[in-house]
Scaffold this motif. Structure first.
Motif, short mmCIF file in Angstrom:
data_model
loop_
_atom_site.label_atom_id
_atom_site.label_comp_id
_atom_site.label_asym_id
_atom_site.label_seq_id
_atom_site.Cartn_x
_atom_site.Cartn_y
_atom_site.Cartn_z
N ARG A 1 75.03 46.79 -29.34
CA ARG A 1 74.27 46.83 -30.59
C ARG A 1 72.96 46.06 -30.47
NH1 ARG A 1 77.13 44.02 -34.41
NH2 ARG A 1 75.79 44.79 -36.06
N LEU A 2 73.02 44.91 -29.82
CA LEU A 2 71.82 44.10 -29.61
C LEU A 2 70.80 44.86 -28.77
CD1 LEU A 2 70.15 41.48 -29.59
CD2 LEU A 2 71.62 40.63 -27.77
N GLU B 1 70.56 48.13 -28.28
CA GLU B 1 70.05 49.27 -29.04
C GLU B 1 68.98 48.86 -30.03
OE1 GLU B 1 73.92 52.29 -29.00
OE2 GLU B 1 73.72 50.79 -30.60
N LEU B 2 69.16 47.69 -30.66
CA LEU B 2 68.16 47.20 -31.61
C LEU B 2 66.84 46.91 -30.90
CD1 LEU B 2 67.41 46.24 -34.46
CD2 LEU B 2 68.38 44.00 -33.89
N MET B 3 66.91 46.29 -29.71
CA MET B 3 65.69 46.02 -28.96
C MET B 3 65.01 47.31 -28.53
SD MET B 3 66.49 42.65 -26.61
CE MET B 3 67.98 43.24 -25.82
N MET B 4 65.79 48.29 -28.10
CA MET B 4 65.22 49.56 -27.66
C MET B 4 64.57 50.31 -28.83
SD MET B 4 68.15 50.80 -24.95
CE MET B 4 67.31 52.32 -24.52
N LYS B 5 65.16 50.17 -30.00
CA LYS B 5 64.56 50.77 -31.19
C LYS B 5 63.20 50.12 -31.48
CE LYS B 5 65.35 51.54 -36.12
NZ LYS B 5 66.19 51.17 -37.30
N ALA B 6 63.14 48.78 -31.31
CA ALA B 6 61.88 48.07 -31.52
C ALA B 6 60.82 48.50 -30.52
CB ALA B 6 62.11 46.55 -31.43
N VAL B 7 61.25 48.74 -29.28
CA VAL B 7 60.31 49.24 -28.25
C VAL B 7 59.76 50.60 -28.67
CG1 VAL B 7 60.08 50.00 -25.87
CG2 VAL B 7 61.48 48.01 -26.38
N ILE C 1 69.96 38.71 -22.13
CA ILE C 1 69.32 37.87 -23.14
C ILE C 1 70.36 37.03 -23.88
CG2 ILE C 1 69.43 39.58 -25.01
CD1 ILE C 1 66.52 38.74 -25.70
N ALA C 2 69.99 35.78 -24.22
CA ALA C 2 70.98 34.82 -24.73
C ALA C 2 71.09 34.79 -26.25
CB ALA C 2 70.62 33.42 -24.22
N CYS C 3 70.16 35.41 -26.97
CA CYS C 3 70.19 35.35 -28.43
C CYS C 3 71.21 36.34 -29.00
CB CYS C 3 68.81 35.63 -29.01
SG CYS C 3 68.19 37.25 -28.55
N THR C 4 71.42 36.27 -30.31
CA THR C 4 72.35 37.18 -30.99
C THR C 4 71.58 38.18 -31.84
OG1 THR C 4 72.60 35.53 -32.74
CG2 THR C 4 74.27 35.54 -31.02
#
Length: 489
Positions: free
Chosen positions: A279-280, A282-288, A238-241
């Motif tokens: 870190r990015l 992990e944040l997405m996985m937390k949202a999932v 993924i390209a975002c920060t």
């Protein structure tokens, strides 16, 4: 006592005369040309008044104490994508305008707005008037998706959509239909998330920003409750920060709508990731894991491993009602990872589709080399290919990638290369060049009237005045003619 009074009076008069003299040099009634002696140092022209242009000028002025730099900008207003690209709810990013203002007010720098280089004046004419010309005009075009239906009503480029809510004059008539519940954004960079956030943010949050009143009114009546952000590859590409993802996660009354299947096997890969990517992810996985709350009124989510193949038209044949996606699998590893279609298709129902797959530069002048495939001016470290005295910086140099800090470093590099070439004799400084004196005279004969920085400050003051009455930092003028009327009043 009288003697001291007289001395103070004389000092004050001398200072006043000095200020008036400087003001006259900076802003003559017609030409607006700073008057420098014929023995002045190198004259450099910068084409484009956005971040790349201002950072290039800043570095040149710092590196050469005798350099005179003129910035030419197509619009009457400066700052480019800082003004028209940065999200309205990111005011801290716009603080660089303070630095750019200092550069524009530097005694050896001049800003000339309302000059369309390539149309009002040619690159060859600029090259005759200056020792060096730096192209910093950015990327004003949209990359095409090259799929059927992308011209249907309801399909927009992210560049135009961002320009609409940020007050870019050419996008003021966009008027997107936000009556459908689902919006799909194609592309997963920071701009895509900016658009998603604006679509889902409470209007009460936005009305305190410099978002335009026109777009605020449309957003206030929006029915969009679900935004899906689609990418052809997986979570690890993924390209975002992380900042942009965190802002999405923290949107009030908005939950994450992810597909757990998109994250299969990702946990095992975490330990080998660089820290920012880890870190990015992990944040997405937390949202999932947290998913949506029953109280959430809106939702957003990434959709990975999907590429657009067709925009689906409604019964009228003119309006988009959905998007057809090809499901992908990944092949290769690292930077070489690529998405390969599996042959499966998926249809998403939506009434708003925004393509955020990138900006692109256009050729500015037939005499300037241009690479149509990469959509950049071919160059070596900022030196334009096979053209002495011509340079480039920013997106037209490297393509539309990176953040403002990337552009800053890139522009500083170009300026350093140009200064090296001056000192090595690659740029001939032995010949006096007329600079802006010749160009503004030429523009007058063609009926082109420039907007100088003090005149932009009139526009700025009017925007701030209008914004104050609305409880906002500013209310941007959307009409170029109105800008010019205020600038020249």
């Amino acid at each position: 006592m009288k003697r001291m009074t007289m001395i103070n009076f004389m000092k004050g008069s001398v200072m006043k005369i000095h200020r008036l003299s400087r003001a006259y040099r900076c802003l003559s009634a017609e030409g607006g040309v700073r008057v420098f002696s014929s023995a002045s140092g190198p004259r450099v022209c910068v084409v484009g008044g956005g971040p790349a242009g201002f950072y290039t000028a800043q570095q040149l002025l710092k590196a050469r104490q005798d350099a005179i730099v003129d910035i030419y900008e197509r619009l009457p207003v400066p700052f480019g994508l800082v003004r028209f690209g940065v999200a309205p709810d990111h005011p801290e990013v716009k603080n660089v305008i303070n630095t750019f203002t200092q550069t524009a007010q530097h005694e050896r720098c001049s800003f000339y707005g309302n000059v369309n280089v390539g149309k009002d004046v040619t690159i060859e004419e600029l090259r005759r008037a200056y020792h060096a010309v730096v192209l910093s005009y950015g990327a004003e075009g949209n990359r095409s998706m090259k799929i059927p239906g992308e011209d249907l009503s309801g399909v927009f480029s992210a560049k135009d959509f961002v320009g609409w809510y940020n007050g870019l004059p050419s996008n003021k008539e966009l008027c997107p239909d936000l009556s459908s519940e689902t919006a799909v954004i194609l592309g997963q960079g920071n701009v895509a998330l900016d658009v998603a956030r604006i679509l889902l943010s409470p209007v009460d949050m936005l009305k305190e920003t410099d978002i335009t009143q026109n777009s605020l009114a449309v957003l206030a009546g929006s029915n969009v409750r679900r935004v899906l952000v689609v990418g052809r590859r997986g979570p690890l590409q993924i390209a975002c920060t992380i900042k942009e993802v965190r802002e999405m996660v923290n949107l009030p009354n908005t939950g994450a709508d992810m597909l757990p299947s998109d994250f299969e096997g990702i946990a095992e890969a975490l330990k080998d990731l660089p820290r920012p990517r880890k870190r990015l992810t992990e944040l997405m996985m937390k949202a999932v894991k947290e998913g949506r709350d029953d109280k959430d009124q809106k939702c957003w989510g990434f959709r990975f491993f999907r590429s657009p193949v067709e925009v689906i038209a409604g019964a009228d044949g003119r309006t988009a009602t959905g998007i057809r996606l090809a499901l992908n699998k990944l092949e290769g590893s690292g930077e070489g990872t690529r998405a390969v279609p599996t042959g499966q298709l998926e249809d998403l129902e939506c009434g708003l589709i925004i393509s955020s797959i990138g900006y692109k530069s256009f050729p500015i002048d037939p005499t300037v080399p241009f690479d149509p495939r990469r959509a950049i001016v071919p160059n070596a470290m900022g030196r334009v290919q096979d053209t002495t005295g011509l340079y480039c910086s920013g997106w037209v140099k490297r393509g539309p990638t990176g953040v403002i800090a990337t552009t800053m470093n890139d522009s500083f590099d170009t300026a350093r290369v140009l200064v090296q070439d001056m000192e090595a004799g690659e740029v001939d400084l032995s010949v006096n060049k007329p600079g802006a004196q010749a160009i503004t005279a030429l523009l007058r004969t063609r009926g082109v009237r420039t907007v100088l920085f003090p005149q932009w400050e009139k526009i700025n003051a009017e925007e701030e005045k209008r914004g104050k009455s609305l409880g906002k930092p500013r209310e941007k003028l959307l009409d170029v003619d109105e800008m010019l009327k205020i600038a020249w009043s």
